[in-house]
Every structure is written in C-alpha cells, then in structure tokens.
Scaffold this motif. Structure first.
Motif, PDB file in Angstrom:
ATOM      1  N   ARG A   1       0.734  -0.985  -0.195  1.00 26.27           N
ATOM      2  CA  ARG A   1      -0.184   0.215  -0.065  1.00 26.27           C
ATOM      3  C   ARG A   1       0.715   1.279   0.180  1.00 26.27           C
ATOM      4  NH1 ARG A   1      -2.895  -2.758   4.446  1.00 26.27           N
ATOM      5  NH2 ARG A   1      -1.782  -1.411   5.804  1.00 26.27           N
ATOM      6  N   ASP A   2       1.903   1.177   0.630  1.00 26.01           N
ATOM      7  CA  ASP A   2       2.964   2.245   0.810  1.00 26.01           C
ATOM      8  C   ASP A   2       4.015   2.136   0.227  1.00 26.01           C
ATOM      9  OD1 ASP A   2       1.543   2.713   4.026  1.00 26.01           O
ATOM     10  OD2 ASP A   2       0.897   3.641   2.638  1.00 26.01           O
ATOM     11  N   GLU A   3       4.867   3.225   0.019  1.00 30.34           N
ATOM     12  CA  GLU A   3       6.245   3.062  -0.759  1.00 30.34           C
ATOM     13  C   GLU A   3       7.226   3.174   0.325  1.00 30.34           C
ATOM     14  OE1 GLU A   3       9.240   2.410  -3.359  1.00 30.34           O
ATOM     15  OE2 GLU A   3       7.004   2.632  -4.028  1.00 30.34           O
ATOM     16  N   LEU A   4       7.249   2.084   1.039  1.00 25.67           N
ATOM     17  CA  LEU A   4       8.305   1.945   2.139  1.00 25.67           C
ATOM     18  C   LEU A   4       9.798   2.227   2.007  1.00 25.67           C
ATOM     19  CD1 LEU A   4       6.698  -0.799   4.290  1.00 25.67           C
ATOM     20  CD2 LEU A   4       6.420   1.612   4.655  1.00 25.67           C
ATOM     21  N   ALA A   5      10.357   2.678   2.787  1.00 25.49           N
ATOM     22  CA  ALA A   5      11.901   2.766   2.532  1.00 25.49           C
ATOM     23  C   ALA A   5      12.507   1.421   2.752  1.00 25.49           C
ATOM     24  CB  ALA A   5      12.506   3.791   3.679  1.00 25.49           C
ATOM     25  N   ASN A   6      13.648   1.151   1.915  1.00 25.20           N
ATOM     26  CA  ASN A   6      14.345   0.044   2.056  1.00 25.20           C
ATOM     27  C   ASN A   6      15.171  -0.068   3.490  1.00 25.20           C
ATOM     28  OD1 ASN A   6      15.493  -2.288   0.733  1.00 25.20           O
ATOM     29  ND2 ASN A   6      16.875  -1.362  -0.195  1.00 25.20           N
ATOM     30  N   PHE A   7      14.715  -1.448   3.867  1.00 23.09           N
ATOM     31  CA  PHE A   7      15.086  -1.909   5.135  1.00 23.09           C
ATOM     32  C   PHE A   7      14.455  -1.441   6.199  1.00 23.09           C
ATOM     33  CE2 PHE A   7      19.207  -1.490   2.426  1.00 23.09           C
ATOM     34  CZ  PHE A   7      19.543  -2.857   2.382  1.00 23.09           C
ATOM     35  N   THR A   8      12.984  -1.210   5.696  1.00 19.46           N
ATOM     36  CA  THR A   8      12.086  -0.925   7.073  1.00 19.46           C
ATOM     37  C   THR A   8      11.866  -2.221   7.571  1.00 19.46           C
ATOM     38  OG1 THR A   8      10.883   0.803   5.518  1.00 19.46           O
ATOM     39  CG2 THR A   8       9.498  -0.517   7.379  1.00 19.46           C
ATOM     40  N   VAL A   9      11.863  -1.982   9.202  1.00 26.68           N
ATOM     41  CA  VAL A   9      11.572  -3.019  10.084  1.00 26.68           C
ATOM     42  C   VAL A   9      10.427  -3.245  10.935  1.00 26.68           C
ATOM     43  CG1 VAL A   9      13.098  -4.288  11.924  1.00 26.68           C
ATOM     44  CG2 VAL A   9      14.562  -3.338  10.290  1.00 26.68           C
ATOM     45  N   VAL A  10      10.117  -4.407  11.120  1.00 26.22           N
ATOM     46  CA  VAL A  10       8.924  -4.479  11.901  1.00 26.22           C
ATOM     47  C   VAL A  10       9.116  -5.359  12.968  1.00 26.22           C
ATOM     48  CG1 VAL A  10       6.489  -5.396  12.253  1.00 26.22           C
ATOM     49  CG2 VAL A  10       7.178  -4.070  10.165  1.00 26.22           C
TER      50      VAL A  10
END
Length: 246
Positions: free
Chosen positions: A22-31
C-alpha cells in the motif's frame, strides 16, 4: 532504518507485506513484535515463541535480487549477517543448517523465512522474517531448540539486535558485487554437518527409498543442497525434497 514496533501481531512478515503493497516504504524498513500468534517457518511450519522473550522481526529488502535464479543470494546474506552478529556476542559453535536455520552446537536458536514478491514492473521485493531465541529458557516441548540466554547463562538486551543485524545485511548487500565469492565460501564453511555422514529423509513420495545416508558437499547457486550418496553420486535437493535427521 525505519523501525515499526508492535506489541502483538499474527505475523510480522504478513504485516510488512501488506504495508509494502500500500505504501512506498523505505528500503530496510523493519517490523518487530513482542508476540506473534501465527509465526511461520519453512514449508508452512509454525514458529513458536514466548511473548516478550525473543526477537521477532521482518525487514523489507528491495533492489537487490535481479531475477528468480538469484533469490538464494539474499538467504545467504541474511544467514551470514546473523552469524556475524552472534559471534560478536560470543555465541559459540555457530553454524547454518541448510537452508537458513541458525544453530549453536546442535541446537536451533534461530530461523529465517524469506518471501519474495514480483512487482508489475518485474522488480523482486523481499520480506525477510527472522525469529531468534534470545531470553526464552523453557524448551521442554522443543528438544532441538535453545537460546542465547541458555547458552551464555545470562539474559540479553534483545532491543539492540535489529540494528546490528540490519547493519551487517546492508554491508553485505553493498559489497556483494565484489565479495560474492567470499560470502559463498563463508556460507559453505558455516554449513551444519558439512562433510559428515548423516541420515536424511526423502520427502519425495515418488522416491523408492525414503531414508538414506549421505554427506553434505555444499549448496548450488540456486540454493539446492548437494549430497554425496553411497554410490558416490551427488544429488541436489530443494527444501521440499529432503529433511536432515539428526
């Protein structure tokens, strides 16, 4: 590194996959999550973890895998990155049980599940799930499992681990073009039970022999396990075809 902390979720991998669609997340986004109700392992197995005790994380990796034939490269990078961080914490006798379980001695302390999505423009986007047993000490129902706390004899600050692991993953991705052969050598040398005769179970229902002896020789460029058989031939197996018995 963008970090999203959750208290409880069904699956950090599923959460991050949905978010990235859904979103243009940044590379290496962590959950990360303190508790995961539907954690997944290889081939649909469950990943069990005591709430608040262990590291449960997923990371988004984009713009690294150019084609399907190279997806195992990311598995190799993540496995080596985790091993490198654990070595810095003085965890002994570390190895990688093919394809990407993290072992100390003969006990499993971590597992990796990578799920890849091909976008409409052909790009491959990966969600890397990592479960690492950190401060859990009760493994009565899991005789082949252990944790960093059990091995070291003291608890650890698990909050420091995501950044350390992501830092190593980034370093290896950045240097892949010049260091790939070195990383492959490191992976081969880190393989659990490599070069040692051991029993295997053939998961192919059409195979005549269900259990057999073999010696792990290495892993192919697409991630298949290479096993020397008793007739001196070498066969290759994917994750759905063979199981180590140890």
């Amino acid at each position: 590194m963008k970090l999203i902390k959750l208290d409880a979720i069904d699956s950090t991998n599923d959460f991050l996959k949905a978010l990235s669609s859904r979103d243009e997340l940044a590379n290496f986004t962590v959950v990360t999550a303190e508790n995961q109700t539907k954690g997944k392992g290889q081939m649909g197995s469950k990943w069990e973890s005591e709430s608040g005790k262990n590291l449960i994380m997923s990371v988004l990796v984009k713009d690294f895998i150019p084609e399907n034939e190279q997806v195992f490269n990311l598995s190799l990078i993540v496995s080596l990155s985790v091993i490198q961080v654990l070595k810095s914490l003085n965890i002994p006798d570390l190895s990688i049980k093919w394809p990407n379980d993290i072992m100390s001695y003969n006990k499993k302390i971590g597992g990796i599940l990578i799920e890849n999505t091909i976008k409409s423009d052909g790009r491959i986007v990966s969600v890397v799930g990592l479960g690492l047993n950190v401060n859990q000490t009760n493994f009565d129902e899991l005789p082949h499992a252990s944790s960093l706390a059990v091995i070291l004899g003291n608890t650890l600050e698990k909050e420091i681990l995501p950044e350390l692991i992501i830092e190593k993953i980034k370093e290896k991705i950045d240097s892949w073009s010049v260091s790939a052969s070195i990383f492959w050598d490191d992976y081969f040398h880190s393989l659990f039970r490599k070069g040692i005769p051991m029993p295997f179970k053939n998961l192919d229902l059409n195979a005549g022999v269900q259990n057999f002896m073999g010696i792990i020789q290495g892993v192919s460029s697409i991630g298949k396990l290479q096993v020397l058989l008793e007739d001196d031939s070498v066969s290759e197996f994917d994750i759905k075809e063979v199981q180590m018995l140890y």
